[in-house]
Design an enzyme around this catalytic site. Structure first.
Site, PDB file in Angstrom:
ATOM      1  N   ARG A 152      46.453  29.803  50.552  1.00 25.89           N
ATOM      2  CA  ARG A 152      46.059  30.296  52.015  1.00 25.89           C
ATOM      3  C   ARG A 152      47.613  31.252  52.147  1.00 25.89           C
ATOM      4  NH1 ARG A 152      43.992  29.252  57.051  1.00 25.89           N
ATOM      5  NH2 ARG A 152      46.017  28.605  57.903  1.00 25.89           N
ATOM      6  N   ARG A 181      41.161  27.180  54.211  1.00 26.37           N
ATOM      7  CA  ARG A 181      41.587  26.391  53.516  1.00 26.37           C
ATOM      8  C   ARG A 181      40.444  25.383  53.005  1.00 26.37           C
ATOM      9  NH1 ARG A 181      42.101  27.067  59.527  1.00 26.37           N
ATOM     10  NH2 ARG A 181      44.389  26.687  60.850  1.00 26.37           N
ATOM     11  N   HIS A 184      45.630  24.790  49.313  1.00 25.19           N
ATOM     12  CA  HIS A 184      46.483  25.636  50.524  1.00 25.19           C
ATOM     13  C   HIS A 184      47.827  26.642  50.276  1.00 25.19           C
ATOM     14  CE1 HIS A 184      45.807  24.690  54.685  1.00 25.19           C
ATOM     15  NE2 HIS A 184      47.430  25.238  54.763  1.00 25.19           N
ATOM     16  N   HIS A 198      45.067  30.428  63.399  1.00 22.48           N
ATOM     17  CA  HIS A 198      46.062  29.862  63.703  1.00 22.48           C
ATOM     18  C   HIS A 198      45.915  29.992  65.562  1.00 22.48           C
ATOM     19  CE1 HIS A 198      49.446  30.148  59.742  1.00 22.48           C
ATOM     20  NE2 HIS A 198      48.365  29.036  60.323  1.00 22.48           N
ATOM     21  N   LYS A 236      39.295  24.729  61.905  1.00 23.21           N
ATOM     22  CA  LYS A 236      40.271  23.267  62.342  1.00 23.21           C
ATOM     23  C   LYS A 236      40.587  23.292  64.087  1.00 23.21           C
ATOM     24  CE  LYS A 236      45.004  21.422  62.074  1.00 23.21           C
ATOM     25  NZ  LYS A 236      46.783  22.094  61.338  1.00 23.21           N
ATOM     26  N   TYR A 294      56.024  32.731  57.536  1.00 22.07           N
ATOM     27  CA  TYR A 294      55.862  34.038  56.494  1.00 22.07           C
ATOM     28  C   TYR A 294      56.834  35.384  56.382  1.00 22.07           C
ATOM     29  CZ  TYR A 294      51.888  30.991  56.678  1.00 22.07           C
ATOM     30  OH  TYR A 294      51.222  29.895  56.352  1.00 22.07           O
TER      31      TYR A 294
END
Length: 297
Positions: free
Chosen positions: A230, A133, A227, A253, A158, A262
């Site tokens: 990413r 990120r 992003h 994640h 995150k 995806y």
């Protein structure tokens, strides 16, 4: 800063919320109080309802942005003021589930080649090569580049989670050239204040501008931001045969359901089965009428 916002800030810090979340929540509370020109502890559920309508109808903010503002309101009233509000007092608007924009590998090449300078080129290559990120890139330190093991350490991503991502040999070559030029001391991409005092990281907004500027110079018509790289990284990994669990770990994640998006973007998965139309023996196009007049029954 008002007393109430300071109270909220302290509650957020006690729970170790991310700096970006702290900033977003305190700003939302400030805007809430400013809209009604009253201290927020004098406001209630009806004011929250009116404020939400104002955000959606007047300011036309995206549903996810309004959801964050409502989460801030909920935190202030339920956690800071300890009021017994119900979850229904803070309704979250339904957000459309859109697929992210993906660049082809050729477009990523054009984007990197159009970088404004070596610093921007190194940023774009790092974003695409690691899938990190923009906030993680901004906080990246020189010591996080582990060339003996060929990995990059992502610190406090995150959810305040660390992870390692592979270090590409091509990226390492670029980072070494960048280091010889800029000679960063602490942060790999220092901010402008580093020229006048202690080393500080570049702002995430500066990363966004570097990406947008390169996209415009490359003539890419898609809406491109950090992003986007990413998303492109994850999709290209999936198309190359990587499994979802590996991609989940590389992206950081918490839940694999965020990684499954995806599957909808990978060309390998989209074209894995034959299209049923291709199996129909339809008539030749040469015999099809080109007239737009209504045909008689």
């Amino acid at each position: 800063m008002t007393h109430l916002r300071r109270m909220m800030l302290e509650e957020l810090q006690r729970r170790n919320y991310a700096p970006s979340t702290v900033e977003a929540y305190t700003s939302a509370l400030r805007d809430f109080a400013k809209y009604f020109n009253k201290p927020p502890d004098q406001l209630g559920p009806e004011h929250i309802r009116q404020f939400q309508l104002h955000l959606l109808r007047d300011q036309k903010l995206a549903a996810n942005t309004v959801k964050q503002r409502m989460a801030a309101m909920q935190f202030f009233f339920a956690r800071t003021l300890k009021r017994p509000y119900l979850r229904e007092d803070f309704p979250y608007p339904k957000a459309p589930r859109r697929l992210p924009i993906i660049l082809s590998q050729a477009e990523v090449t054009q984007l990197i080649d159009a970088a404004g300078n070596l610093s921007h080129r190194a940023m774009l290559m790092t974003l695409y090569s690691t899938g990190m990120r923009r906030s993680e890139l901004a906080r990246l330190k020189v010591s996080d580049i582990d060339s003996p093991r060929m990995v990059i350490h992502v610190r406090e991503g995150k959810g305040s989670k660390d992870r390692d991502v592979p270090l590409s040999s091509k990226l390492l070559e670029t980072l070494r050239a960048y280091w010889r030029w800029m000679k960063p001391k602490d942060y790999l991409f220092p901010g402008r204040a580093a020229d006048r005092g202690p080393d500080v990281p570049i702002t995430p907004k500066a990363v966004w501008h570097a990406c947008r500027g390169a996209a415009q110079r490359a003539g890419i018509q898609k809406s491109v931001g950090p992003h986007t790289l990413r998303h492109s990284y994850a999709t290209h990994l999936l198309e190359a045969g990587a499994d979802l669990r590996t991609i989940q770990l590389l992206l950081g994640h918490a839940d694999i359901k965020h990684t499954t998006v995806y599957l909808h973007l990978s060309q390998r998965h989209l074209h894995a089965v034959a299209n049923p139309l291709d199996g129909l023996n339809v008539s030749d196009l040469a015999g099809v009428s080109r007239s737009r007049r209504k045909q008689p029954k």
